[in-house]
Design a protein around this motif. Structure first.
Motif, PDB file in Angstrom:
ATOM      1  N   PRO A 111       0.841  -1.205   0.000  1.00 27.36           N
ATOM      2  CA  PRO A 111       0.000   0.000   0.000  1.00 27.36           C
ATOM      3  C   PRO A 111       0.871   1.248   0.000  1.00 27.36           C
ATOM      4  CG  PRO A 111      -0.029  -1.072   2.162  1.00 27.36           C
ATOM      5  CD  PRO A 111       0.687  -1.998   1.230  1.00 27.36           C
ATOM      6  N   GLY A 112       0.442   2.234  -0.786  1.00 32.50           N
ATOM      7  CA  GLY A 112       1.233   3.458  -0.920  1.00 32.50           C
ATOM      8  C   GLY A 112       2.215   3.409  -2.072  1.00 32.50           C
ATOM      9  N   TRP A 113       2.265   2.262  -2.767  1.00 33.84           N
ATOM     10  CA  TRP A 113       3.230   2.078  -3.861  1.00 33.84           C
ATOM     11  C   TRP A 113       2.551   1.413  -5.062  1.00 33.84           C
ATOM     12  CZ3 TRP A 113       8.367   3.593  -3.019  1.00 33.84           C
ATOM     13  CH2 TRP A 113       8.696   3.872  -1.691  1.00 33.84           C
ATOM     14  N   ASP A 114       3.106   1.674  -6.239  1.00 33.34           N
ATOM     15  CA  ASP A 114       2.833   0.842  -7.407  1.00 33.34           C
ATOM     16  C   ASP A 114       3.851  -0.295  -7.387  1.00 33.34           C
ATOM     17  OD1 ASP A 114       0.832   2.544  -8.156  1.00 33.34           O
ATOM     18  OD2 ASP A 114       1.898   3.430  -9.860  1.00 33.34           O
ATOM     19  N   VAL A 115       3.691  -1.263  -8.293  1.00 31.25           N
ATOM     20  CA  VAL A 115       4.616  -2.401  -8.352  1.00 31.25           C
ATOM     21  C   VAL A 115       5.068  -2.600  -9.790  1.00 31.25           C
ATOM     22  CG1 VAL A 115       4.953  -4.842  -7.837  1.00 31.25           C
ATOM     23  CG2 VAL A 115       3.421  -3.488  -6.416  1.00 31.25           C
ATOM     24  N   LEU A 116       6.380  -2.598  -9.977  1.00 27.94           N
ATOM     25  CA  LEU A 116       6.958  -2.803 -11.312  1.00 27.94           C
ATOM     26  C   LEU A 116       7.227  -4.291 -11.519  1.00 27.94           C
ATOM     27  CD1 LEU A 116       8.089  -1.413 -13.892  1.00 27.94           C
ATOM     28  CD2 LEU A 116      10.325  -1.410 -12.759  1.00 27.94           C
ATOM     29  N   VAL A 117       6.563  -4.881 -12.521  1.00 30.13           N
ATOM     30  CA  VAL A 117       6.742  -6.289 -12.865  1.00 30.13           C
ATOM     31  C   VAL A 117       6.788  -6.411 -14.382  1.00 30.13           C
ATOM     32  CG1 VAL A 117       5.735  -8.619 -12.794  1.00 30.13           C
ATOM     33  CG2 VAL A 117       5.583  -7.143 -10.774  1.00 30.13           C
ATOM     34  N   ASN A 118       7.830  -7.064 -14.880  1.00 28.80           N
ATOM     35  CA  ASN A 118       7.956  -7.344 -16.310  1.00 28.80           C
ATOM     36  C   ASN A 118       7.869  -6.064 -17.153  1.00 28.80           C
ATOM     37  OD1 ASN A 118       8.404  -9.011 -18.479  1.00 28.80           O
ATOM     38  ND2 ASN A 118       6.376  -9.949 -18.477  1.00 28.80           N
ATOM     39  N   GLY A 119       8.443  -4.977 -16.637  1.00 26.53           N
ATOM     40  CA  GLY A 119       8.493  -3.726 -17.374  1.00 26.53           C
ATOM     41  C   GLY A 119       7.238  -2.890 -17.285  1.00 26.53           C
ATOM     42  N   LYS A 120       6.239  -3.336 -16.539  1.00 27.42           N
ATOM     43  CA  LYS A 120       4.963  -2.613 -16.430  1.00 27.42           C
ATOM     44  C   LYS A 120       4.730  -2.187 -14.988  1.00 27.42           C
ATOM     45  CE  LYS A 120       0.670  -1.311 -16.614  1.00 27.42           C
ATOM     46  NZ  LYS A 120       0.353   0.067 -16.977  1.00 27.42           N
ATOM     47  N   GLN A 121       4.290  -0.956 -14.794  1.00 28.15           N
ATOM     48  CA  GLN A 121       3.973  -0.435 -13.474  1.00 28.15           C
ATOM     49  C   GLN A 121       2.495  -0.685 -13.184  1.00 28.15           C
ATOM     50  OE1 GLN A 121       5.850   3.290 -12.726  1.00 28.15           O
ATOM     51  NE2 GLN A 121       4.473   3.855 -11.045  1.00 28.15           N
ATOM     52  N   PHE A 122       2.238  -1.701 -12.304  1.00 29.64           N
ATOM     53  CA  PHE A 122       0.869  -2.056 -11.932  1.00 29.64           C
ATOM     54  C   PHE A 122       0.439  -1.257 -10.699  1.00 29.64           C
ATOM     55  CE2 PHE A 122       2.405  -5.633 -14.389  1.00 29.64           C
ATOM     56  CZ  PHE A 122       1.326  -5.996 -15.165  1.00 29.64           C
ATOM     57  N   ASP A 123      -0.882  -1.131 -10.517  1.00 28.07           N
ATOM     58  CA  ASP A 123      -1.406  -0.314  -9.426  1.00 28.07           C
ATOM     59  C   ASP A 123      -1.322  -0.998  -8.067  1.00 28.07           C
ATOM     60  OD1 ASP A 123      -2.116   1.928 -11.010  1.00 28.07           O
ATOM     61  OD2 ASP A 123      -3.899   0.847 -11.709  1.00 28.07           O
ATOM     62  N   ALA A 124      -1.341  -2.335  -8.027  1.00 24.29           N
ATOM     63  CA  ALA A 124      -1.299  -3.052  -6.745  1.00 24.29           C
ATOM     64  C   ALA A 124      -0.898  -4.507  -6.989  1.00 24.29           C
ATOM     65  CB  ALA A 124      -2.654  -2.982  -6.047  1.00 24.29           C
ATOM     66  N   LEU A 125      -0.452  -5.142  -5.882  1.00 23.80           N
ATOM     67  CA  LEU A 125      -0.087  -6.562  -5.938  1.00 23.80           C
ATOM     68  C   LEU A 125      -0.556  -7.243  -4.662  1.00 23.80           C
ATOM     69  CD1 LEU A 125       1.428  -9.127  -6.891  1.00 23.80           C
ATOM     70  CD2 LEU A 125       3.501  -8.151  -5.891  1.00 23.80           C
ATOM     71  N   GLN A 126      -1.285  -8.344  -4.830  1.00 21.06           N
ATOM     72  CA  GLN A 126      -1.638  -9.222  -3.711  1.00 21.06           C
ATOM     73  C   GLN A 126      -0.743 -10.458  -3.809  1.00 21.06           C
ATOM     74  OE1 GLN A 126      -5.741  -9.500  -5.054  1.00 21.06           O
ATOM     75  NE2 GLN A 126      -6.460  -8.716  -3.078  1.00 21.06           N
ATOM     76  N   LEU A 127       0.301 -10.502  -2.993  1.00 20.08           N
ATOM     77  CA  LEU A 127       1.222 -11.635  -3.046  1.00 20.08           C
ATOM     78  C   LEU A 127       0.549 -12.934  -2.612  1.00 20.08           C
ATOM     79  CD1 LEU A 127       4.609 -10.163  -1.737  1.00 20.08           C
ATOM     80  CD2 LEU A 127       4.164 -11.150  -3.993  1.00 20.08           C
ATOM     81  N   ALA A 128      -0.413 -12.846  -1.688  1.00 14.92           N
ATOM     82  CA  ALA A 128      -1.074 -14.057  -1.188  1.00 14.92           C
ATOM     83  C   ALA A 128      -1.751 -14.831  -2.308  1.00 14.92           C
ATOM     84  CB  ALA A 128      -2.090 -13.695  -0.111  1.00 14.92           C
ATOM     85  N   THR A 129      -2.314 -14.121  -3.273  1.00 12.74           N
ATOM     86  CA  THR A 129      -2.982 -14.774  -4.404  1.00 12.74           C
ATOM     87  C   THR A 129      -2.224 -14.567  -5.713  1.00 12.74           C
ATOM     88  OG1 THR A 129      -4.349 -12.802  -4.766  1.00 12.74           O
ATOM     89  CG2 THR A 129      -5.257 -14.529  -3.357  1.00 12.74           C
ATOM     90  N   ARG A 130      -1.056 -13.928  -5.634  1.00 15.44           N
ATOM     91  CA  ARG A 130      -0.227 -13.640  -6.810  1.00 15.44           C
ATOM     92  C   ARG A 130      -1.072 -12.949  -7.898  1.00 15.44           C
ATOM     93  NH1 ARG A 130       4.660 -15.237  -7.248  1.00 15.44           N
ATOM     94  NH2 ARG A 130       4.619 -15.368  -9.523  1.00 15.44           N
TER      95      ARG A 130
END
Length: 201
Positions: A111-130
């Motif tokens: 929370p409070g951050w975007d997440v950079l994955v595979n060159g794309k800046q996503f709005d959120a990430l739930q690691l528990a459900t990937r």
């Protein structure tokens, strides 16, 4: 007196000697002399190899290259593709309402951050459900039908691209919207998309 004793001793000694000499003859065989046994070197034998018992079989030695690498597939994918490792990055500025909706996604890992994955800046990430998220906070339901249709057609290629980028790294992909009308329009345009109404914002 002394001479008689000496003579008697000599006679007795002579009698004993004769008896010893004639003893072998009385038994009917000549005296035998036993030769000393020859000493021979003891032959050296090689130890007999022991066969393993049928109950205890020797364990085969593991061969490194033949065994597959141990570990979860997802972890190995991230190791081989470092671009799949999620990296928290600051929110893109300019839309506080959008960022608040993203931060309030249940079980948001950053929370409070975007997440950079595979060159794309996503709005959120739930690691528990990937699950990676893209949030849309447009007032979709307030637009006329033609504008709604145009909006969906213009946004759909980017949403599909983001879904592929997420899935290439083993993540799920969800789109968060603010109205049921927006949800229905996106699902009608592409049923493969996972669309969720964000009733928390």
């Amino acid at each position: 007196m002394g001479a008689v004793i000496v003579a008697g001793v000599v006679v007795v000694g002579f009698a004993i000697k004769e008896a010893l000499d004639t003893y072998p003859e009385k038994r009917g065989r000549p005296p035998q002399v036993r030769p000393m046994p020859e000493t021979r070197p003891v032959p050296v034998t090689n130890p007999v190899p022991q066969e393993p018992s049928p109950k205890k079989r020797p364990k085969p030695e593991p061969k490194g290259p033949d065994f597959p690498p141990v570990g979860p597939v997802e972890v190995m994918e991230r190791d081989r593709h470092p671009e799949c490792k999620p990296i928290p990055v600051p929110h893109r500025g300019g839309n506080n309402d959008h960022n608040t909706c993203a931060d309030r996604i249940q079980n948001n890992s950053f929370p409070g951050w975007d997440v950079l994955v595979n060159g794309k800046q996503f709005d959120a990430l739930q690691l528990a459900t990937r699950t990676l998220w893209e949030v849309k906070t447009d007032d979709f339901e307030k637009q006329p039908p033609r504008s709604q249709e145009f909006f969906v057609r213009s946004k759909l290629p980017e949403l599909r691209r983001e879904k592929k980028l997420a899935e290439a790294c083993g993540y799920n992909f969800s789109v968060g919207v603010r109205s049921k009308a927006h949800l229905a329009a996106l699902r009608a345009a592409d049923p493969s998309l996972t669309v969720v109404v964000m009733d928390w914002c």
